[in-house]
Design an enzyme around this catalytic site. Structure first.
Site, PDB file in Angstrom:
ATOM      1  N   ASN A   1       0.892  -1.706   0.340  1.00 31.51           N
ATOM      2  CA  ASN A   1      -0.418  -0.347   0.287  1.00 31.51           C
ATOM      3  C   ASN A   1       1.226   1.136   0.044  1.00 31.51           C
ATOM      4  OD1 ASN A   1      -1.962   2.073   0.195  1.00 31.51           O
ATOM      5  ND2 ASN A   1      -2.129   1.241   2.670  1.00 31.51           N
ATOM      6  N   TRP A   2       1.997   2.306  -1.307  1.00 28.02           N
ATOM      7  CA  TRP A   2       2.057   2.724  -1.584  1.00 28.02           C
ATOM      8  C   TRP A   2       1.677   4.014  -1.033  1.00 28.02           C
ATOM      9  CZ3 TRP A   2       3.436   2.071  -7.161  1.00 28.02           C
ATOM     10  CH2 TRP A   2       4.347   0.972  -7.628  1.00 28.02           C
TER      11      TRP A   2
ATOM     12  N   GLY B   1       2.698   2.798  10.857  1.00 26.65           N
ATOM     13  CA  GLY B   1       3.118   3.715  10.506  1.00 26.65           C
ATOM     14  C   GLY B   1       3.704   3.560  11.786  1.00 26.65           C
TER      15      GLY B   1
ATOM     16  N   GLU C   1      -4.963  -4.650  10.487  1.00 35.10           N
ATOM     17  CA  GLU C   1      -4.629  -3.235  11.270  1.00 35.10           C
ATOM     18  C   GLU C   1      -4.352  -3.306  12.410  1.00 35.10           C
ATOM     19  OE1 GLU C   1      -2.430  -2.914   6.692  1.00 35.10           O
ATOM     20  OE2 GLU C   1      -4.458  -1.349   7.102  1.00 35.10           O
TER      21      GLU C   1
ATOM     22  N   GLY D   1       2.869  -0.829   4.703  1.00 35.12           N
ATOM     23  CA  GLY D   1       3.014   0.666   3.873  1.00 35.12           C
ATOM     24  C   GLY D   1       4.344   0.648   3.192  1.00 35.12           C
ATOM     25  N   GLY D   2       4.807   1.482   4.842  1.00 29.11           N
ATOM     26  CA  GLY D   2       6.354   1.517   4.949  1.00 29.11           C
ATOM     27  C   GLY D   2       7.525   1.170   3.589  1.00 29.11           C
TER      28      GLY D   2
END
Ligand code: PGA
Length: 250
Positions: free
Chosen positions: A9-10, A173, A167, A233-234
């Protein structure tokens, strides 16, 4: 056996240039990822570029959000048919950032899930509690409420066409990953709740973990019986880190 899935997930990151480099790097390292399914969810405006680069590869792509409406006067929205036009397989619905910053309710998220499914996209339904909710001991209630909105609208069988991502908001994050035991507890709860309604759907349901998953913690998370991969994500912004997680899932 459920196939593991690793989805990047950018979020709102990247440029034409950096996405090109990132995808080249991921493609170059995919030869030993033979069992896990891999996908990237890109900012909508870059999806045509992602499609050009990934067409014919083993990597699928998708959107990060979609409208619950099919077409019309919805300025700024993207329809499921538009994601389909550009070859998307997946779309994330109900990410906690959309719930928190855009006020998306459980009911709206359920409608997005339904719209995605109707269009032949695989919705990745995000659920998870905030730190406050965890400290109040209501994690299961929150996750159940988020799941139930979809089940009430579409029926439990609809989950067979989707993916769930647990999540915990406090782990997104932040570098604070849920321990494998904490994550497994909630994954087991989710599968158990679906199983009360339909054992077959529960057995086949891919439940991803998301929240500071990295190459260094992916293997022990995914080793848990009800954790079927990750929503990243990251670490999805680095080809090396993303591939490390894909290999762990593999
Ligand atoms: P993170 O994000 O891996 O950067 O914690 C996960 C997500 O929000 O999907």
């Amino acid at each position: 056996m459920r196939q593991p899935l690793v989805a990047g997930n950018w979020k709102m990151n990247g440029s034409l240039e950096s996405i090109g480099v990132l995808l080249d790097g991921i493609k170059a390292g995919m030869e030993d990822v033979t069992k896990a399914a891999v996908a990237v969810c890109a900012p909508a405006i870059y999806i045509p570029t992602v499609q050009q680069q990934l067409q014919g590869s083993a990597i699928a792509w998708g959107g990060q959000d979609v409208s619950a409406e099919s077409a019309g006067a919805y300025t700024g929205e993207i329809a499921t048919s538009m994601l389909k036009d550009f070859g998307c397989t997946y779309v994330i619905v109900g990410h906690s950032e959309r719930r928190a910053y855009h006020g998306e309710s459980d009911q709206l998220v359920a409608r997005k899930f339904a719209a995605a499914r109707a269009a032949g996209l695989v919705p990745i339904l995000c659920v998870g509690e905030t730190l406050e909710e965890r400290e109040q001991g209501i994690t299961e209630q929150v996750v159940a409420r988020q799941m139930d909105a979809v089940i009430e609208l579409e029926g439990v069988a609809a989950l067979a066409d989707g993916v769930v991502a647990y999540e915990p908001v406090w782990a997104i994050g932040t570098g604070k990953t849920a321990t494998p035991e904490q994550a497994q507890d909630v994954h087991g709860f989710i599968r158990g709740r679906v199983a009360e309604l339909d054992g077959g759907v529960a057995e086949g349901l891919q439940i991803l973990y998301g929240g500071s998953m990295k190459p260094g913690n992916a293997a022990e998370l995914i080793a848990k019986p009800d954790i079927d991969g990750g929503l990243i994500g990251g670490a999805a912004l680095s080809a090396e880190d993303f591939l490390g997680i894909c290999r762990a899932a593999n």
